[in-house]
Design an enzyme around this catalytic site. Structure first.
Site, mmCIF file in Angstrom:
data_model
loop_
_atom_site.group_PDB
_atom_site.id
_atom_site.type_symbol
_atom_site.label_atom_id
_atom_site.label_comp_id
_atom_site.label_asym_id
_atom_site.label_seq_id
_atom_site.Cartn_x
_atom_site.Cartn_y
_atom_site.Cartn_z
ATOM 1 N N ARG A 252 0.837 -1.210 0.000
ATOM 2 C CA ARG A 252 0.000 0.000 0.000
ATOM 3 C C ARG A 252 0.867 1.254 0.000
ATOM 4 N NH1 ARG A 252 -2.777 -4.093 1.839
ATOM 5 N NH2 ARG A 252 -5.077 -4.108 1.866
ATOM 6 N N GLY B 148 -0.929 -11.385 -6.406
ATOM 7 C CA GLY B 148 -2.304 -10.913 -6.583
ATOM 8 C C GLY B 148 -2.473 -9.459 -6.190
ATOM 9 N N ARG C 98 -7.189 -15.934 -12.227
ATOM 10 C CA ARG C 98 -7.762 -15.233 -11.075
ATOM 11 C C ARG C 98 -8.563 -14.025 -11.582
ATOM 12 N NH1 ARG C 98 -3.227 -14.696 -6.430
ATOM 13 N NH2 ARG C 98 -5.052 -14.070 -5.209
ATOM 14 N N GLN D 81 -8.899 -6.436 -2.037
ATOM 15 C CA GLN D 81 -7.834 -5.799 -2.826
ATOM 16 C C GLN D 81 -8.412 -4.946 -3.965
ATOM 17 O OE1 GLN D 81 -5.199 -8.966 -4.008
ATOM 18 N NE2 GLN D 81 -4.596 -9.414 -1.914
ATOM 19 N N SER E 259 -13.428 -9.004 4.764
ATOM 20 C CA SER E 259 -12.040 -8.517 4.931
ATOM 21 C C SER E 259 -12.006 -7.023 5.278
ATOM 22 C CB SER E 259 -11.202 -8.780 3.662
ATOM 23 O OG SER E 259 -11.190 -10.149 3.350
ATOM 24 N N ASP F 284 -6.399 -15.095 5.553
ATOM 25 C CA ASP F 284 -5.046 -15.641 5.390
ATOM 26 C C ASP F 284 -4.587 -16.458 6.605
ATOM 27 O OD1 ASP F 284 -4.734 -14.694 2.854
ATOM 28 O OD2 ASP F 284 -3.608 -12.905 3.409
ATOM 29 N N ARG G 46 -7.520 -22.852 -1.881
ATOM 30 C CA ARG G 46 -7.013 -23.260 -0.563
ATOM 31 C C ARG G 46 -7.951 -24.234 0.153
ATOM 32 N NH1 ARG G 46 -4.328 -17.463 1.453
ATOM 33 N NH2 ARG G 46 -2.416 -17.703 0.207
#
Length: 421
Positions: A31, A74, A103, A151, A177, A302, A333
């Site tokens: 960031r 990503g 993705r 994101q 998130s 995560d 995942r």
């Protein structure tokens, strides 16, 4: 990044007593770099992460080649898409690994196009690679789903101050998130942006330029999670791990790891509680562990792999929810966890790709030491390595850790683990 097939065989140390200088926060580094570029600052942030994901952003911003290959990063794909679209940076093709081309990025591209961006798909609609012609954008009001990757939302927010009309971003439906969005807002404010939530689902970014400033990046709570897992799994009652460079009151979403691991018997002690000052955090065993763990990881997805591995090895049945973004990460995942835990005798189940549960059953395993596949996913290697404290284990393609924690295997060796391969 690391296609050559290697294996590391792991053997646990007799005791677990070590001090670790954690890597810098990847989330804050990435960031801060985009904001640094948008602010025309000439002083790079200090203590930048040296992981692959941050290195690709540094190279892209420094060299600005015609074709920017961000590999498997990503965050870099999403952040650079918005940065290139909203600045007079010329025409670029943004591409990555084969997995990156699977993705989705359509939601972000559609949002940027509504702001006037010139972005075309070079291959499959909705997926990288992208051809981006940069220009100054007007901005204005925009709606985006709140249950997509944070994101996308962060990428849009960070360009807000350089848009001539600023940005009013309304998030529809459930917002996932949220700590990652708040981390973005906090980092933006550190560089002088006027940005805030104006209601439960709306963020307003004023058209006020970033202010260049020196900036120091704290160390990474996500990396700390693997050391928490080691203390939880260690059979050394006096186990102690000292982690350098973390902050109390950190804005990193994964700092919640300290609270969740307190339920699995790990005590956290800060040398200093001074806000905004990096300090040493000492992890010890508390001797108290819940019989069952239920947790919603919607704000810290995560951490899911770490807790799946830890709970199984501790014999703590679990139900974990809020995992809907796990299927579009470096690998699927959800499937990867089910496949690899089954090799160790733990049969875990999923519900609609957004929940995982384990009822405590274990099937006997026979034969050679299980080889854990990492699926080009750094967090598979990082989360499964601590299991060596409970069982012999082999990690396939272990060098994937360079994506977020390049020194991990060296740090394990310093802690007394035998890492052979």
């Amino acid at each position: 990044m690391h296609s050559e097939m290697t294996q590391y065989s792991l053997t646990k140390p007799r005791n677990l007593r070590t001090t670790v200088k954690l890597p810098a926060s990847k989330s804050i580094s990435n960031r801060a770099l985009i904001i640094y570029a948008l602010s025309d600052c000439c002083i790079l942030p200090e203590n930048l992460s040296d992981c692959d994901d941050t290195e690709v952003i540094i190279r892209a911003l420094r060299d600005k080649p015609q074709t920017i290959d961000i590999g498997a990063a990503g965050t870099a794909m999403r952040f650079m898409t918005a940065y290139l679209a909203a600045t007079n940076s010329g025409e670029h093709v943004l591409t990555g690994t084969d997995r990156m081309k699977q993705r989705p990025i359509g939601i972000l591209v559609d949002a940027l196009r509504r702001l006037g961006a010139d972005i075309r798909y070079e291959g499959r609609e909705g997926f990288p690679p992208l051809r981006i012609c940069g220009s100054k954008l007007e901005g204005g009001a925009l709606e985006i789903e709140g249950n997509v990757s944070s994101q996308y939302i962060s990428a849009l927010l960070m360009i807000g101050p350089v848009l001539s009309k600023g940005l009013t971003l309304r998030l529809q439906g459930d917002i996932i998130s949220r700590p990652y969005i708040d981390l973005t807002l906090w980092t933006m404010r550190e560089f002088g942006a006027d940005v805030d939530w104006t209601s439960i689902d709306t963020i307003e970014v004023k058209p006020q330029a970033y202010r260049p400033r020196p900036y120091y990046i704290e160390n990474d709570w996500s990396a700390a999670s693997y050391w928490y897992e080691m203390v939880a799994l260690s059979e050394d009652p006096e186990a102690e791990v000292r982690l350098e460079g973390l902050m109390d009151g950190s804005k990193q979403g994964d700092s919640s790891v300290r609270y969740i691991f307190s339920l699995l018997g790990v005590k956290t002690v800060f040398d200093s509680k001074k806000p905004g000052v990096p300090t040493v955090v000492t992890l010890k065993k508390s001797g108290r562990c819940v019989p069952r763990l239920e947790y919603d990881f919607v704000n810290s997805p995560d951490l899911a792999q770490t807790f799946v591995a830890a709970c199984c090895a501790l014999g703590v049945p679990f139900r974990f929810t809020g995992l809907q973004t796990l299927k579009i990460k470096e690998t699927d995942r959800i499937q990867a966890l089910k496949t690899e835990m089954a090799k160790l005798g733990y049969v875990i189940s999923d519900v609609n790709g957004c929940e995982l549960f384990w009822n405590g059953d274990k099937t006997p395993t026979a034969g050679p030491v299980p080889c854990i596949d990492t699926y080009a996913d750094h967090r598979m290697a990082l989360a499964f390595a601590p299991l060596a404290l409970r069982m012999p284990i082999v990690i396939n393609n272990p060098k994937v850790v360079t994506k977020s924690y390049p020194q991990f295997w060296d740090h394990l060796r310093q802690a007394g683990f035998l890492v052979e391969g």
